[in-house]
Design a protein around this motif. Structure first.
Motif, PDB file in Angstrom:
ATOM      1  N   ALA A 106      -4.467   4.128   2.133  1.00 43.72           N
ATOM      2  CA  ALA A 106      -5.311   2.944   2.300  1.00 43.72           C
ATOM      3  C   ALA A 106      -6.119   3.020   3.582  1.00 43.72           C
ATOM      4  N   ASP A 126      -9.783  -3.744  -2.577  1.00 43.12           N
ATOM      5  CA  ASP A 126      -8.638  -3.687  -3.491  1.00 43.12           C
ATOM      6  C   ASP A 126      -7.609  -4.752  -3.153  1.00 43.12           C
ATOM      7  N   ILE A 150      -8.130   5.799  -2.822  1.00 47.98           N
ATOM      8  CA  ILE A 150      -7.273   5.086  -1.868  1.00 47.98           C
ATOM      9  C   ILE A 150      -7.678   3.614  -1.838  1.00 47.98           C
ATOM     10  N   LEU A 151      -6.800   2.780  -1.338  1.00 48.79           N
ATOM     11  CA  LEU A 151      -7.026   1.338  -1.338  1.00 48.79           C
ATOM     12  C   LEU A 151      -7.879   0.905  -0.150  1.00 48.79           C
ATOM     13  N   ILE A 208      -8.326  -2.272   2.067  1.00 48.75           N
ATOM     14  CA  ILE A 208      -7.638  -3.521   2.384  1.00 48.75           C
ATOM     15  C   ILE A 208      -8.459  -4.266   3.429  1.00 48.75           C
ATOM     16  N   CYS A 237     -13.527   4.808  -0.403  1.00 53.25           N
ATOM     17  CA  CYS A 237     -12.164   4.567  -0.883  1.00 53.25           C
ATOM     18  C   CYS A 237     -12.075   4.792  -2.397  1.00 53.25           C
ATOM     19  N   VAL A 254      -2.077  -2.767  -8.523  1.00 47.33           N
ATOM     20  CA  VAL A 254      -1.657  -2.578  -7.129  1.00 47.33           C
ATOM     21  C   VAL A 254      -0.428  -3.428  -6.827  1.00 47.33           C
ATOM     22  N   LEU A 276      -7.295   0.099   6.220  1.00 46.58           N
ATOM     23  CA  LEU A 276      -7.086  -1.296   6.600  1.00 46.58           C
ATOM     24  C   LEU A 276      -8.091  -1.666   7.686  1.00 46.58           C
ATOM     25  N   ILE A 316      -1.870   5.256   6.606  1.00 52.37           N
ATOM     26  CA  ILE A 316      -2.929   4.261   6.450  1.00 52.37           C
ATOM     27  C   ILE A 316      -3.909   4.422   7.604  1.00 52.37           C
ATOM     28  N   ALA A 342       0.828  -1.211   0.000  1.00 56.69           N
ATOM     29  CA  ALA A 342       0.000   0.000   0.000  1.00 56.69           C
ATOM     30  C   ALA A 342       0.859   1.256   0.000  1.00 56.69           C
TER      31      ALA A 342
END
Length: 668
Positions: free
Chosen positions: A455, A515, A487-488, A490, A482, A539, A457, A400, A383
């Motif tokens: 990200a 993602d 943004i990711l 997770i 997201c 990614v 998480l 994150i 990430a």
């Protein structure tokens, strides 16, 4: 080699009768001094790395401290004592019961014998004394039961009323002894069998210097046996002098206090395994007091042979049951072929694993690791690198967003953003780059996002926190946020994924595809540690050779097991079964609310049960449940986590919940 000894604390020691020349009731003995000296002996054994188990002393049996007289243990079989004097008669059954309760094969002696007082085991034979206590008939009886040759030796001096007062094994093939204690015929036998024996003089024998204990390298011996100590040192032994003068007032020394437990294994009971584990391993876990020996399906069996229903499944590592035949077959076949190459080379299980897991997750690429924490660390690295190379975050500025009450592992970076004091405190300095927000609140995430956020998480269901299920729509809203913010997302599905909640992934309940998936636990089928992250090429493609790796990550054995797990999940049968049985589980658990249960949470075959804290803690209920044959584990005070293997039958499932209800009721 470490030994296993049985001892008895001299809490009731006194000299109130005389059954050997050392005992003088008028002189008596100081019990407090005896206890201190005994504790010094026990500490000496433990300092040498030996295991000491204890039998409870019994009031009215002052000589029970002399554990060696209680039995002879050889090859895991126990020949019980039958004492010559009525004052000690009750000791024999007490010692024999101790062994019987722990699963040892035992023999209640017909003939008079006083255990290791008169039986000393060597490598090939057992030396056996007679003349004052143990009858010669007992020698034959012991030989028949133990199946080992017994050599009879006659004692002639009443001061040396037991063989162990006049002789001790240096190791399995040599001895030290005092000639004056034996008949002429027995002396000839000893000289022939042990021509290189250490010969003790009268002065050392008269302070019970021969009542010593050797592990083959170290000899624990009466501190007053000066010349014998020098002789032993010259032979290369390390001498450990101990003071047992108070116990000598009853005719005892180090050996008298020490019964050696010889068996096919040094540890045969749960208590013995736990004792060694607690002394020889770091205390980073607080297990329930059970030692599991074998398991099949949803059931496990402890070292004493008692069966328990597993309601924890290795924190979801055993979703498919203990010893799943398909998974074991894959492991066995691969063990015979190839187990490790490192990632320096390809192997013939790797491609199928990556493609299969990619298809299961709907992702382009896989990065395999071993443990769940490694996979989380991998996700964090990916990430961040994605943030710098794709999103364009300034160097060293990536952050994150993570959740309160999270559990992603216990590595230094991961605990840097933990809100659990046990996991977090006193392990700094901590890794920066994380923002902690309230779990279940999309607005909290929105407020925390800035230009450097790469990200979010999260766990779709927080397992360690007590199986916390977020509000309906939360995961979908996080996904939308997201996406809109670039943004990711997770998803740590290490505990929640791979069938546990009634879907392949917990995110599936809201139709959400993150993602990046983080997977582990059940991916290894309860056989080997297997973990991975799954993401699309845009990614995961940021990782180049040399930037991340693991010697064992993606090894042939792990991939073969993982392939079997993927095949199982592709049928959909376990997901459907977890959903159906989950409805049964939660319906029954909800009936318990108001009856010692405050709240029930969860999804599929996964539940967090909050016990009324005024009744009991989660650990207390877990122990009560264990006593009823069901294994579960507490978390955060009054919460119990339930996660049986998905192979469990509905009958067993309902039986286990009934046991939980009964366990809770026992505190009301």
């Amino acid at each position: 080699m470490p030994k296993h000894y049985l001892m008895c604390r001299p809490d009731f020691f006194t000299v109130e009768y005389a059954i050997n020349p050392w005992m003088d009731p008028e002189a008596g003995a100081d019990r407090d001094v005896a206890v201190r000296q005994w504790e010094g002996l026990k500490a000496a054994y433990e300092a040498l790395g030996h295991t000491v188990s204890l039998i409870d002393p019994i009031e009215g049996l002052p000589d029970m401290v002399f554990a060696a007289n209680g039995a002879l243990v050889a090859g895991g079989r126990v020949y019980g004592a039958r004492f010559a004097f009525p004052e000690r008669a009750a000791e024999g059954p007490a010692y024999l019961n101790w062994f019987a309760e722990r699963g040892f094969p035992t023999h209640e002696a017909v003939h008079v014998n006083e255990g290791e007082g008169d039986f000393l085991a060597m490598d090939e034979v057992i030396l056996a004394g007679t003349g004052f206590r143990t009858s010669r008939e007992a020698h034959g009886e012991a030989q028949e039961f133990l199946g080992r040759p017994v050599v009879s030796l006659t004692l002639v001096d009443p001061r040396f009323y037991h063989l162990d007062t006049a002789l001790f094994p240096l190791h399995g093939r040599n001895i030290a002894y005092y000639p004056g204690a034996f008949s002429e015929g027995s002396l000839r036998v000893l000289r022939r069998m042990f021509p290189d024996a250490v010969i003790a003089g009268a002065d050392d024998a008269e302070v019970l210097g021969l009542n010593a204990v050797s592990d083959g390298e170290h000899i624990v011996i009466n501190s007053e046996a000066h010349d014998l100590q020098l002789d032993l040192k010259r032979r290369g032994y390390e001498v450990i002098p101990v003071e047992l003068s108070e116990l000598r007032k009853a005719g005892g020394g180090p050996k008298c206090c020490t019964l050696e437990i010889r068996g096919k294994t040094d540890m045969t009971t749960s208590a013995e395994h736990i004792d060694v584990s607690e002394r020889r391993s770091a205390h980073n876990y607080h297990p329930l007091p059970i030692v599991i020996h074998e398991a099949h399906g949803a059931w496990v069996t402890d070292v004493e042979g008692k069966r328990y229903l597993d309601f924890l499944s290795g924190y979801s590592s055993l979703n498919f049951g203990h010893g799943n035949p398909k998974i074991l077959q894959a492991a066995h076949e691969q063990l015979d072929n190839l187990t490790l190459t490192s990632r320096a080379f390809y192997h013939d299980q790797f491609a199928a694993f990556c493609a299969g897991l990619g298809d299961l997750t709907g992702k382009d690429m896989i990065l395999p690791m071993n443990t769940g924490a490694e996979a989380v660390e991998t996700a964090i690295k990916v990430a961040r690198k994605w943030g710098y190379q794709v999103k364009g975050v300034a160097p060293e500025q990536a952050n994150i967003i993570v959740m309160e009450d999270n559990f992603h592992g216990r590595t230094t970076t991961i605990i840097s953003f933990s809100t659990d004091p046990d996991a977090h405190d006193d392990f700094g300095p901590y890794t920066p780059g994380f923002t902690v927000v309230k779990y279940g609140s999309v607005e909290a995430i929105r407020d925390a996002i800035d230009a450097n956020t790469v990200a979010v998480l999260l766990e779709p269901i927080q397992g360690e926190a007590g199986v916390l299920v977020p509000p309906d729509g939360y995961l979908r809203q996080v996904r939308e946020l997201c996406t809109s913010q670039g943004i990711l997302m997770i998803a740590d599905e290490i505990q929640s994924g791979l069938g546990r909640t009634g879907k392949t992934f917990a995110c599936d309940h809201e139709g959400v595809v993150p993602d990046m998936y983080i997977l582990g636990k059940a991916l290894g089928g309860g056989v080997v540690p297997v973990s991975a992250i799954a993401a699309d090429e845009d990614v995961l493609g940021v990782i180049k050779p040399g930037q991340h790796g693991s010697t064992f990550g993606g090894n042939p054995l792990a991939c073969a097991v993982g392939n079997a797990v993927i095949e199982i999940l592709n049928t959909g049968e376990f997901q459907e079964r977890a959903a159906q049985l989950g409805e049964v589980l939660h319906a029954r658990l909800r009936e318990m609310i108001g009856h010692g249960v405050v709240t029930v949470r969860g999804r599929g075959l996964w539940a967090g049960v909050d016990i009324d804290p005024s009744l009991a803690t989660g650990r207390e209920v877990s122990k009560a449940l264990m006593a009823r044959g069901v294994l579960a584990k507490d978390t955060h005070g009054s919460t119990i986590r339930l996660a049986p293997p998905i192979v469990i039958s509905q009958e067993d499932l309902l039986w286990a919940v009934d046991q939980l209800a009964d366990a809770i009721a026992s505190f009301r």
